[in-house]
Design a protein around this motif. Sequence first.
Motif, PDB file in Angstrom:
ATOM      1  N   GLY A 172      24.428  -3.702  41.026  1.00  0.00           N
ATOM      2  CA  GLY A 172      23.573  -4.565  41.826  1.00  0.00           C
ATOM      3  C   GLY A 172      22.841  -5.564  40.965  1.00  0.00           C
ATOM      4  N   ALA A 173      21.877  -6.267  41.554  1.00  0.00           N
ATOM      5  CA  ALA A 173      21.131  -7.307  40.846  1.00  0.00           C
ATOM      6  C   ALA A 173      19.641  -7.014  40.935  1.00  0.00           C
ATOM      7  CB  ALA A 173      21.435  -8.684  41.429  1.00  0.00           C
ATOM      8  N   MET A 174      18.916  -7.389  39.875  1.00  0.00           N
ATOM      9  CA  MET A 174      17.469  -7.218  39.826  1.00  0.00           C
ATOM     10  C   MET A 174      16.824  -8.527  39.386  1.00  0.00           C
ATOM     11  SD  MET A 174      16.925  -3.506  37.961  1.00  0.00           S
ATOM     12  CE  MET A 174      15.127  -3.723  38.005  1.00  0.00           C
ATOM     13  N   GLY A 175      15.714  -8.883  40.048  1.00  0.00           N
ATOM     14  CA  GLY A 175      14.966 -10.056  39.637  1.00  0.00           C
ATOM     15  C   GLY A 175      13.632  -9.715  39.020  1.00  0.00           C
ATOM     16  N   GLU A 176      13.227  -8.444  39.182  1.00  0.00           N
ATOM     17  CA  GLU A 176      11.971  -7.977  38.614  1.00  0.00           C
ATOM     18  C   GLU A 176      12.028  -6.458  38.491  1.00  0.00           C
ATOM     19  OE1 GLU A 176       8.912  -9.106  41.311  1.00  0.00           O
ATOM     20  OE2 GLU A 176       9.730  -7.952  42.994  1.00  0.00           O
ATOM     21  N   GLY A 177      10.997  -5.887  37.869  1.00  0.00           N
ATOM     22  CA  GLY A 177      10.942  -4.442  37.711  1.00  0.00           C
ATOM     23  C   GLY A 177      11.527  -3.980  36.392  1.00  0.00           C
ATOM     24  N   ARG A 178      11.452  -2.677  36.160  1.00  0.00           N
ATOM     25  CA  ARG A 178      11.937  -2.089  34.918  1.00  0.00           C
ATOM     26  C   ARG A 178      13.414  -1.742  35.040  1.00  0.00           C
ATOM     27  NH1 ARG A 178       8.642   2.334  31.425  1.00  0.00           N
ATOM     28  NH2 ARG A 178       7.275   0.494  31.436  1.00  0.00           N
ATOM     29  N   LEU A 179      14.198  -2.218  34.088  1.00  0.00           N
ATOM     30  CA  LEU A 179      15.626  -1.936  34.040  1.00  0.00           C
ATOM     31  C   LEU A 179      15.904  -1.030  32.854  1.00  0.00           C
ATOM     32  CD1 LEU A 179      18.582  -2.342  34.825  1.00  0.00           C
ATOM     33  CD2 LEU A 179      18.561  -4.504  33.554  1.00  0.00           C
ATOM     34  N   VAL A 191      12.322  -6.773  33.535  1.00  0.00           N
ATOM     35  CA  VAL A 191      13.137  -7.951  33.844  1.00  0.00           C
ATOM     36  C   VAL A 191      12.275  -9.210  33.884  1.00  0.00           C
ATOM     37  CG1 VAL A 191      14.635  -9.012  35.577  1.00  0.00           C
ATOM     38  CG2 VAL A 191      14.877  -6.579  35.040  1.00  0.00           C
ATOM     39  N   GLY A 192      11.051  -9.093  34.320  1.00  0.00           N
ATOM     40  CA  GLY A 192      10.167 -10.250  34.379  1.00  0.00           C
ATOM     41  C   GLY A 192       9.903 -10.901  33.041  1.00  0.00           C
ATOM     42  N   TRP A 193      10.046 -10.138  31.953  1.00  0.00           N
ATOM     43  CA  TRP A 193       9.889 -10.740  30.622  1.00  0.00           C
ATOM     44  C   TRP A 193      10.840 -11.923  30.436  1.00  0.00           C
ATOM     45  CZ3 TRP A 193      10.279  -5.549  27.442  1.00  0.00           C
ATOM     46  CH2 TRP A 193       9.059  -4.858  27.541  1.00  0.00           C
ATOM     47  N   LEU A 194      12.046 -11.802  30.997  1.00  0.00           N
ATOM     48  CA  LEU A 194      13.105 -12.779  30.738  1.00  0.00           C
ATOM     49  C   LEU A 194      12.822 -14.141  31.348  1.00  0.00           C
ATOM     50  CD1 LEU A 194      16.144 -10.425  31.478  1.00  0.00           C
ATOM     51  CD2 LEU A 194      15.060 -10.874  29.267  1.00  0.00           C
ATOM     52  N   TRP A 195      11.933 -14.187  32.364  1.00  0.00           N
ATOM     53  CA  TRP A 195      11.693 -15.450  33.069  1.00  0.00           C
ATOM     54  C   TRP A 195      10.403 -16.124  32.608  1.00  0.00           C
ATOM     55  CZ3 TRP A 195      16.200 -14.333  33.890  1.00  0.00           C
ATOM     56  CH2 TRP A 195      16.655 -13.262  34.647  1.00  0.00           C
ATOM     57  N   GLN A 196       9.710 -15.530  31.651  1.00  0.00           N
ATOM     58  CA  GLN A 196       8.455 -16.115  31.183  1.00  0.00           C
ATOM     59  C   GLN A 196       8.717 -17.292  30.245  1.00  0.00           C
ATOM     60  OE1 GLN A 196       5.543 -13.326  29.636  1.00  0.00           O
ATOM     61  NE2 GLN A 196       6.206 -11.727  31.057  1.00  0.00           N
ATOM     62  N   HIS A 197       7.886 -18.311  30.349  1.00  0.00           N
ATOM     63  CA  HIS A 197       7.966 -19.481  29.466  1.00  0.00           C
ATOM     64  C   HIS A 197       6.585 -19.742  28.880  1.00  0.00           C
ATOM     65  CE1 HIS A 197      12.041 -20.568  30.727  1.00  0.00           C
ATOM     66  NE2 HIS A 197      11.658 -20.373  31.972  1.00  0.00           N
TER      67      HIS A 197
END
Length: 213
Positions: A172-179, A191-197
């Motif tokens: 599946g796919a995740m846009g947030e939360g712990r993976l 996962v939210g770490w990846l979208w931070q700028h």
Amino acid sequence: MRVRVVTDTGEEIEEPFLLRLTGWTEARYFEEAPEDRLWEFQEGEVIVHSPATPQHQRLVGFLTFLLKGYVEAKGLGEVFNGPAVLRLRPGWVKEPDLFFIRRERLSGVQEKWVEGPADLVIEVSSPGTRRYDLKEKAGVYAESGVLEYGVIDPERREVVIHRVDHPGYRVGAMGEGRLASTAVPGFWIEVGWLWQHPLPPALRCLRQILGER
């Protein structure tokens, strides 16, 4: 061999692309593929990727720091980055953005390639490689026995997870939360770490993963 992709006016194309060159052999690939560009080989065809963007490189560097730091701290194996070569089987040669080989399988690390399958593969996708990463590569990795495969799509802000023990391979796919990884015991990311700028400090994130204060 060097390849430049240009417009009809001679300007080099900057948009993401995949260029496929037919009529190659695996021996020729290992002899001529450049070490400073991402080239892959599959069943007589060389697949040339466009140069990586700064965003792509930042994400790959961030994930490499986290995974490599964790794996070394736990003594689990070795982490590689493309253009390091992962040879899944004769005629299937990939250069993943990031892949992990567990300690028990490090005898597969050869002079010119790593004999696969890998335990974990991570690709950072772009609009030009999305279908290739999600469809074609997923099929190849599943058939060759890659235990876990993650596709990070910064544009869509999602991580697509594939695992060999899951029906149909795709979980599946995740846009947030712990993976949490199943191929690297105890390793996880938010996962939210990846979208931070900009991206969060990698050392701080690694300490969180390792359970350090």
